[in-house]
Design a protein around this motif. Structure first.
Motif, PDB file in Angstrom:
ATOM      1  N   GLY A 143     -19.313  10.247 -15.755  1.00 51.88           N
ATOM      2  CA  GLY A 143     -20.469  10.185 -14.853  1.00 51.88           C
ATOM      3  C   GLY A 143     -20.055  10.338 -13.402  1.00 51.88           C
ATOM      4  O   GLY A 143     -20.825  10.009 -12.493  1.00 51.88           O
ATOM      5  N   SER A 144     -18.855  10.836 -13.160  1.00 53.77           N
ATOM      6  CA  SER A 144     -18.370  10.907 -11.777  1.00 53.77           C
ATOM      7  C   SER A 144     -18.069  12.351 -11.348  1.00 53.77           C
ATOM      8  O   SER A 144     -18.129  13.277 -12.151  1.00 53.77           O
ATOM      9  N   MET A 145     -17.754  12.486 -10.068  1.00 50.20           N
ATOM     10  CA  MET A 145     -17.412  13.802  -9.518  1.00 50.20           C
ATOM     11  C   MET A 145     -16.064  13.677  -8.802  1.00 50.20           C
ATOM     12  O   MET A 145     -15.808  12.664  -8.135  1.00 50.20           O
TER      13      MET A 145
ATOM     14  N   GLY B  27     -14.736  23.101  -3.703  1.00 51.09           N
ATOM     15  CA  GLY B  27     -15.123  22.998  -5.106  1.00 51.09           C
ATOM     16  C   GLY B  27     -15.023  21.561  -5.603  1.00 51.09           C
ATOM     17  O   GLY B  27     -14.266  20.746  -5.084  1.00 51.09           O
ATOM     18  N   ALA B  28     -15.825  21.261  -6.590  1.00 49.03           N
ATOM     19  CA  ALA B  28     -15.794  19.930  -7.218  1.00 49.03           C
ATOM     20  C   ALA B  28     -16.002  20.113  -8.709  1.00 49.03           C
ATOM     21  O   ALA B  28     -16.568  21.109  -9.150  1.00 49.03           O
ATOM     22  N   VAL B  29     -15.519  19.154  -9.482  1.00 45.93           N
ATOM     23  CA  VAL B  29     -15.822  19.169 -10.918  1.00 45.93           C
ATOM     24  C   VAL B  29     -16.527  17.864 -11.251  1.00 45.93           C
ATOM     25  O   VAL B  29     -16.246  16.815 -10.656  1.00 45.93           O
ATOM     26  N   ILE B  30     -17.446  17.970 -12.174  1.00 48.67           N
ATOM     27  CA  ILE B  30     -18.275  16.807 -12.507  1.00 48.67           C
ATOM     28  C   ILE B  30     -18.175  16.520 -14.006  1.00 48.67           C
ATOM     29  O   ILE B  30     -17.868  17.397 -14.803  1.00 48.67           O
ATOM     30  N   GLY B  31     -18.485  15.261 -14.348  1.00 45.08           N
ATOM     31  CA  GLY B  31     -18.478  14.860 -15.757  1.00 45.08           C
ATOM     32  C   GLY B  31     -19.766  15.310 -16.440  1.00 45.08           C
ATOM     33  O   GLY B  31     -20.779  15.586 -15.783  1.00 45.08           O
ATOM     34  N   THR B  32     -19.709  15.358 -17.756  1.00 48.42           N
ATOM     35  CA  THR B  32     -20.875  15.819 -18.522  1.00 48.42           C
ATOM     36  C   THR B  32     -22.099  14.928 -18.295  1.00 48.42           C
ATOM     37  O   THR B  32     -23.226  15.407 -18.214  1.00 48.42           O
ATOM     38  N   ALA B  33     -21.877  13.597 -18.206  1.00 50.90           N
ATOM     39  CA  ALA B  33     -23.005  12.673 -18.028  1.00 50.90           C
ATOM     40  C   ALA B  33     -23.680  12.915 -16.680  1.00 50.90           C
ATOM     41  O   ALA B  33     -24.916  12.869 -16.565  1.00 50.90           O
ATOM     42  N   LEU B  34     -22.853  13.189 -15.660  1.00 53.61           N
ATOM     43  CA  LEU B  34     -23.411  13.447 -14.325  1.00 53.61           C
ATOM     44  C   LEU B  34     -24.181  14.778 -14.316  1.00 53.61           C
ATOM     45  O   LEU B  34     -25.265  14.881 -13.727  1.00 53.61           O
ATOM     46  N   ALA B  35     -23.619  15.777 -14.984  1.00 51.90           N
ATOM     47  CA  ALA B  35     -24.296  17.080 -15.060  1.00 51.90           C
ATOM     48  C   ALA B  35     -25.661  16.927 -15.723  1.00 51.90           C
ATOM     49  O   ALA B  35     -26.670  17.477 -15.270  1.00 51.90           O
ATOM     50  N   GLN B  36     -25.681  16.115 -16.761  1.00 50.92           N
ATOM     51  CA  GLN B  36     -26.933  15.890 -17.487  1.00 50.92           C
ATOM     52  C   GLN B  36     -27.915  15.094 -16.625  1.00 50.92           C
ATOM     53  O   GLN B  36     -29.108  15.366 -16.599  1.00 50.92           O
ATOM     54  N   ARG B  37     -27.392  14.148 -15.896  1.00 53.27           N
ATOM     55  CA  ARG B  37     -28.247  13.286 -15.086  1.00 53.27           C
ATOM     56  C   ARG B  37     -29.026  14.057 -14.018  1.00 53.27           C
ATOM     57  O   ARG B  37     -30.219  13.854 -13.839  1.00 53.27           O
ATOM     58  N   PHE B  38     -28.310  14.931 -13.306  1.00 57.57           N
ATOM     59  CA  PHE B  38     -28.976  15.668 -12.213  1.00 57.57           C
ATOM     60  C   PHE B  38     -29.291  17.114 -12.579  1.00 57.57           C
ATOM     61  O   PHE B  38     -29.821  17.854 -11.745  1.00 57.57           O
ATOM     62  N   GLY B  39     -28.943  17.513 -13.784  1.00 56.47           N
ATOM     63  CA  GLY B  39     -29.211  18.894 -14.213  1.00 56.47           C
ATOM     64  C   GLY B  39     -28.346  19.902 -13.480  1.00 56.47           C
ATOM     65  O   GLY B  39     -28.737  21.067 -13.304  1.00 56.47           O
ATOM     66  N   TRP B  40     -27.165  19.472 -13.060  1.00 55.42           N
ATOM     67  CA  TRP B  40     -26.273  20.382 -12.320  1.00 55.42           C
ATOM     68  C   TRP B  40     -25.537  21.319 -13.268  1.00 55.42           C
ATOM     69  O   TRP B  40     -25.198  20.934 -14.395  1.00 55.42           O
ATOM     70  N   GLU B  41     -25.284  22.506 -12.773  1.00 58.02           N
ATOM     71  CA  GLU B  41     -24.541  23.484 -13.568  1.00 58.02           C
ATOM     72  C   GLU B  41     -23.418  24.083 -12.731  1.00 58.02           C
ATOM     73  O   GLU B  41     -23.438  23.974 -11.491  1.00 58.02           O
ATOM     74  N   VAL B  42     -22.505  24.728 -13.410  1.00 66.40           N
ATOM     75  CA  VAL B  42     -21.405  25.402 -12.680  1.00 66.40           C
ATOM     76  C   VAL B  42     -22.026  26.469 -11.774  1.00 66.40           C
ATOM     77  O   VAL B  42     -22.910  27.218 -12.188  1.00 66.40           O
TER      78      VAL B  42
END
Lengths: 246, 385
Positions: B186-188, B134-149
């Motif tokens: 913006g990091s993971m 598992g990994a957790v990501i920052g909001t900016a990174l999620a927005q950048r690549f469109g990643w979701e939980v």
């Protein structure tokens, strides 16, 4: 020789005695000289002149005779180097530069040969300029501007810029600007010098109307004898001295 | 305010000249906004650094790793309240152009140390701690690549796995948000155990330690104590406050503040000359008109104020458009560079400094023409007509 006889022979004394009791302008031994290097060049000397309230005076004379210098002194644009100058009961020769500025705004309207309107402003905005120095509200200013423009017959040209007006119309706007704050004294420096005869006559008639109907005191510098005929009286200047009057 | 119309009209007298000058001011203030924001982004890491946090790195350089055993030794040092650690992963998503920061961390302690800067919902924290990949990501990174939980994402790293494969799979278990402006979102981050067990080399090491001290007043003593503990060992340490560490890290890119300051100084000076020249020309052309204003009864001071107001108005129009465009451009660029420059945005400080610069530019450029206008002699000026 009696004082009355002296006055009859001396044009300066004659000019000074005119309407002495009700004089709006009272010049005594007025002199103005400029410094040119170490030399002092006199332009006006020992000038005595009374201008009664409601007078329309034409000042004539050759170039360099001191007409405009006298007008500048009367308008508080310059200060005399000698004598005294009293206008509407105030010794303006003793005023500082800033006092003169405030005094001009209240007491004098100027009309120039080349109209000197602000090219970026419409006729009504040009006329409004002197009122910006008062405490009048915008509504009150607009009302006074409309009256002044109506008086000079230019109500329908209020929104026009100077470049959209004829020379005569520009001069009418300048006259409206000069009278809008209801000054005691109107000073005109060759007001028709840049106009054709017919337009000049219109402008002079307008000045005459302002003098006769509104009671404005007018001093007009001119080279034009026909223009001078509109005045109540004419004084001639030469080499800084009054030489004759009628 | 009653003079505003006149001032505005005077500004539009020579439209082309005025607009060209305003465009120059616009460009100058775009630069001001962009460089000011860049400089702020580089320095804000140090500004948000906690006074109670220390960072321990290898004495040689940040690139050298430290033995994992140091973690427990530091944890037991007097004055230390908590310790966590991280290792650089150096990866990208799908394409080398898609660089972003990833760290292998201790899931038990990482967010405790940074509780003032980063926030992760409790249930997501639990899910993450229970999922080895598992990994957790920052909001900016999620927005950048469109990643979701729940997404499974491949990240290619400089570290190969034991089988030589450089692409590591992670499951997104949570999205953390920045609690302070400029904090890195913006990091993971992912489990150090997963990383250390699967990587081919450098096993049993960590990149750096982050230490929370019990009393910030004693931070210096604690740092000395830690470094003394590993003196003369194969991996000597260098411990400093988080602020000093961030400043030292940013200096690797050069002294951004000085560089941007010099550029902006040059730009400002050039703009001053350009604007002053425009104002000088504008006033020179209007000398008879100013004489008329004075004839009508406008005071020396009101003429001075009108000219200064005209210069400030011109600077304001250009400056505000410039700062506004800079703000839009930075907003657009922030999502692209957010991973490298967390908190890249136009801060209030830059707006305030920009507004001050605009007013100063206007006042300085209008000063000489305004003084000339104020001192103008009516008779002489009318005589020029």
């Amino acid at each position: 020789m009696s004082d009355a006889n002296e006055a009859a022979l001396d044009p300066q004394a004659s000019a000074a005695s005119a309407g002495n009791e009700t004089a709006l302008v009272h010049c005594t031994n007025l002199g103005k000289s400029y410094r040119k290097g170490k030399e002092s060049v006199p332009v006006l000397s020992n000038l005595n002149l009374n201008i009664p309230k409601g007078d329309f005076l034409a000042l004539m004379g050759p170039s360099g005779s001191g007409k405009t210098t006298l007008l500048n002194l009367l308008g508080g644009l310059d200060s005399p180097t000698d004598g005294s100058l009293e206008i509407a009961g105030e010794r303006i020769d003793r005023f500082s530069r800033s006092q003169l500025t405030r005094w001009r705004a209240r007491h004098v309207g100027f009309i120039f040969q080349f109209y000197n309107l602000m090219p970026v402003l419409s006729a009504e905005r040009n006329v409004e300029l002197p009122l910006l120095l008062t405490k009048l509200s915008s509504k009150q200013r607009k009302k006074q501007v409309a009256i002044a423009l109506e008086l000079v017959g230019l109500k329908d040209r209020a929104k026009h810029k100077p470049s959209e007006l004829s020379g005569g119309q520009e001069q009418r706007v300048a006259i409206a600007r000069a009278i809008v704050s209801d000054p005691d004294l109107l000073l005109c420096d060759e007001p028709t010098g840049d106009l054709d005869r017919t337009t000049a006559d219109d402008i002079l008639s307008l000045l005459q109307t302002l003098n006769q109907q509104q009671g404005k005191t007018i001093v007009m510098v001119t080279h034009d004898p026909l223009a001078a005929e509109y005045a109540q009286r004419t004084l001639h200047l030469d080499k800084g001295t009054l030489i004759t009057g009628n | 305010m009653k003079y505003f119309y006149f001032i505005w009209k005077n500004l539009g007298r020579k439209k082309l000249r005025t607009w060209l000058t305003i465009m120059s001011i616009v460009v100058a203030f775009i630069l001001f906004g962009a460089l000011g924001s860049l400089s702020a982004a580089f320095t804000q890491g140090a500004e948000i650094a906690g006074a109670d946090r220390l960072v321990t790195i290898h004495k040689v350089s940040l690139i050298q790793s430290l033995p994992y055993s140091y973690v427990n030794r530091v944890r037991n040092t007097e004055g230390v309240e908590a310790v966590t650690f991280a290792s650089w992963f150096g990866g990208y998503y799908q394409d080398p152009k898609n660089q972003f920061a990833q760290f292998a961390v201790d899931a038990e302690s990482y967010f405790d140390i940074y509780s003032d800067l980063l926030s992760l919902p409790e249930e997501q924290m639990e899910s993450w701690q229970n999922n080895r990949i598992g990994a957790v990501i920052g909001t900016a990174l999620a927005q950048r690549f469109g990643w979701e939980v729940g997404d499974r994402v491949p990240v290619t790293s400089m570290f190969p796995q034991e089988d030589g494969n450089r692409t590591w799979e992670f499951e997104i278990e949570g999205i953390f948000s920045a609690e302070a402006s400029g904090a890195d979102s913006g990091s993971m981050v992912f489990h150090y155990e997963y990383f250390d067990e699967a990587r081919q080399w450098d096993k049993g090491t960590v990149g750096w330690l982050m230490i929370k001290v019990a009393d910030p007043q004693n931070a210096g003593e604690v740092a000395d104590r830690i470094d003394a503990m590993f003196a003369n060992s194969p991996a000597e340490t260098k411990t400093s406050t988080e602020k000093a560490f961030m400043e030292s890290f940013m200096k690797q890119f050069g002294d951004i503040g000085t560089i941007t300051g010099l550029i902006l100084g040059a730009v400002f000076f050039t703009m001053l000359l350009v604007t002053a020249n425009t104002m000088a020309q504008a006033v020179r052309e209007r000398i008879p008109e100013m004489a008329i204003l004075k004839t009508l009864g406008f005071t020396d001071r009101s003429v001075l104020v009108m000219i200064l107001a005209e210069a400030v108005l011109m600077a304001l129009i250009g400056g505000l458009i410039g700062l506004g465009l800079a703000w839009l451009m930075i907003g657009a660029a922030a999502s692209q560079v957010g991973a490298f420059l967390p908190g890249f945005a136009m801060p209030t400080d830059v707006w305030v400094q920009g507004l001050i610069a605009i007013v100063v530019l206007g006042l300085l450029s209008g000063a000489i023409p305004a003084l000339q206008g104020m001192r103008l002699n009516i008779v002489t000026a009318l005589g020029r007509r």
